[in-house]
Structure formats: structure tokens, C-alpha cells
Design a protein around this motif. Structure first.
Motif, PDB file in Angstrom:
ATOM      1  N   ILE A  49     -64.383  16.659  -6.500  1.00  0.00           N
ATOM      2  CA  ILE A  49     -64.417  15.303  -7.053  1.00  0.00           C
ATOM      3  C   ILE A  49     -65.786  14.644  -6.883  1.00  0.00           C
ATOM      4  N   LEU A  87     -67.470  12.607  -9.862  1.00  0.00           N
ATOM      5  CA  LEU A  87     -67.863  11.201  -9.712  1.00  0.00           C
ATOM      6  C   LEU A  87     -69.328  10.993 -10.081  1.00  0.00           C
ATOM      7  N   THR A 138     -62.920   9.423 -16.485  1.00  0.00           N
ATOM      8  CA  THR A 138     -62.069   8.995 -15.375  1.00  0.00           C
ATOM      9  C   THR A 138     -60.784   9.808 -15.302  1.00  0.00           C
ATOM     10  N   ILE A 167     -61.336  12.383 -12.818  1.00  0.00           N
ATOM     11  CA  ILE A 167     -61.314  11.811 -11.466  1.00  0.00           C
ATOM     12  C   ILE A 167     -59.875  11.641 -10.998  1.00  0.00           C
ATOM     13  N   ASP A 175     -58.276  15.056 -10.036  1.00  0.00           N
ATOM     14  CA  ASP A 175     -58.703  15.560  -8.723  1.00  0.00           C
ATOM     15  C   ASP A 175     -58.171  14.680  -7.596  1.00  0.00           C
TER      16      ASP A 175
END
Length: 244
Positions: free
Chosen positions: A195, A199, A223, A226, A229
Motif C-alpha cells: 500500500i 499511496l 483510491t 488503496i 489493500d
């Protein structure tokens, strides 16, 4: 769907032809009208093609930029179509694992906390098996995409090739419930590392392909990746605490 782009670097009619030919070789592009005088390209697509794919197709000699208003409208319009594969996968895994959990309640009269743990085991097992499957369909393609943003794969390319095998092993471990504490600990560490790169890519607004479903589907980094994960990190963390 049509997009209008600004292309600089064209100096003659042969440049127009070269740019047009390069664009037409990109998957899902059906036509392209290019003008060196206006520095504009009108591109017709079957479905949205990320700007980064167009830049790769044109190389370093020509620079292509989107007209932001059109690009934003198209991205908003096609969000569901873009992420439909991953949404369907989550939907099917949730349905199947929920049915299995309900059956466990009926047959074994399990307590609610035991049912939740069992559901998470099945969900995470299904998640890792399905996602590793798509990576194995084009292992080299996945590795090349993964190395673009993962912090470990950037420095150790072999990690990109090893990652699908780790996911496959975790999937089997969750479904068979072998060494649950070790399995969840490995999951927590691996997904936390993963992650970080995601990010960084999203925060830096890099328009690159997400490798979560390998190279089979052209999913942009966002996103959604994100959340995917983070969900695994939260679930594995919860199960670690419950097992200790």
C-alpha cells in the motif's frame, strides 16, 4: 467516445502521419485526426484510454496533453465501466463467502464471532486466489506494471515475479486455515508494504496502470486500489488480535 488532445513537436506532414499511425496502434482507439497546424488530435475510442498510454505510444519526440475539462468528464462518466471487473470480483466473493458463512451457522451452530472469523478466512482466501489467477495469466505483464510503483519491486525486480506466488500461497492457507497467525502476519506485512507504493502513486497523481488484476485489465491506479489493500490490512490485523 471522442477526446481532443494537444500535441506538440510536429513539424511536417510526415510527423502528422507518424503520430496518427502510432495512435491507431493503441488498443481501443478506432480513429485519429491529427493536425500539426492546430497542434490538435481528435481521437475516437471504444473505451477510455489513459493519457499515459498515449504518451508511451508517441515516445519522447512528441508531447501529448489532454484538455482537462473533457478528460475529467470522461473519467467521471466511465468510472463504473473502468472498475467493473474488480467490483464484480468483490461482489462474487462476498456472495459466495456469505453463503458459506450462513451454512456454517445452520450446520455447526457457531457463535457470531466464530462466523465472522470464518467468513474473513474464506473472503481473504478467495480474494488472494482470484487476484493471483489474473496475475498468472500474464506474469511478465504484471511484473512490468508492478515495478512501476511498488517500493520493493523497484529495487528488487524478482519480487514482482514472486508476488503472485505469495498471493496464491496465502489464498490456500486462508481457505485451509493452516497456521492462521503466521498467515495473517505475512498478509499484514506484505499488504502494508504494497500500500505504500500505491499511496505514493495516487498522491503524486501518477497515471499508471494498477497491477492488482495483472495486465489483463487496464485499471488505472486510484483510491480503489488503496481501499483494496487497506481492507486486507484491516482484516488481517483484526484476525491477528483475535488469535493472540
Amino acid at each position: 467516445m471522442k477526446h481532443t488532445y494537444k500535441i506538440t513537436g510536429m513539424t511536417c506532414s510526415s510527423c502528422e502521419e507518424k503520430v496518427t499511425s502510432s495512435l491507431l496502434q493503441v488498443e481501443n482507439i478506432t480513429s485519429a485526426t491529427v493536425s500539426k497546424d492546430t497542434e490538435l488530435a481528435i481521437i475516437t475510442m471504444k473505451k477510455h484510454v489513459p493519457l499515459n498510454d498515449l504518451k508511451i505510444a508517441l515516445g519522447t519526440k512528441y508531447n501529448i496533453e489532454t484538455i482537462l475539462e473533457d478528460e475529467i468528464k470522461e473519467e467521471e462518466k466511465s468510472w463504473f465501466n473502468t472498475y467493473k471487473p474488480i467490483l464484480l470480483i468483490f461482489f462474487y466473493i462476498i456472495i459466495v463467502t456469505s453463503i458459506m458463512a450462513i451454512q456454517s451457522i445452520k450446520i455447526n451452530e457457531m457463535e457470531i464471532n466464530q462466523v465472522v472469523m470464518k467468513w474473513m478466512n474464506h473472503f481473504m482466501g478467495g480474494f488472494f486466489l482470484v487476484f493471483s489467477f489474473f496475475k498468472f495469466l500474464d506474469l511478465n505483464g504484471f511484473a512490468e506494471s508492478y515495478k512501476m510503483y511498488d517500493i520493493v519491486a523497484k529495487k528488487i525486480p524478482f519480487w514482482a515475479y514472486l508476488y503472485p506466488f505469495i498471493e496464491f500461497g496465502l489464498g490456500l492457507s486462508f481457505l485451509s486455515n493452516i497456521f492462521p497467525l503466521l498467515t495473517n502476519s505475512i498478509t499484514f506485512i506484505v499488504m502494508t508494504i504494497s500500500i505504500i507504493g500505491v499511496l505514493q502513486a495516487v498522491l503524486n497523481k501518477k497515471k499508471i496502470q494498477c497491477a492488482c488484476l495483472g495486465a489483463v485489465f487496464n485499471l488505472p491506479m486510484s483510491t480503489v486500489t488503496i481501499i483494496e489493500d487497506a481492507l486486507m490490512i484491516v482484516m488481517s490485523g483484526f484476525m491477528i488480535l483475535a488469535l493472540m
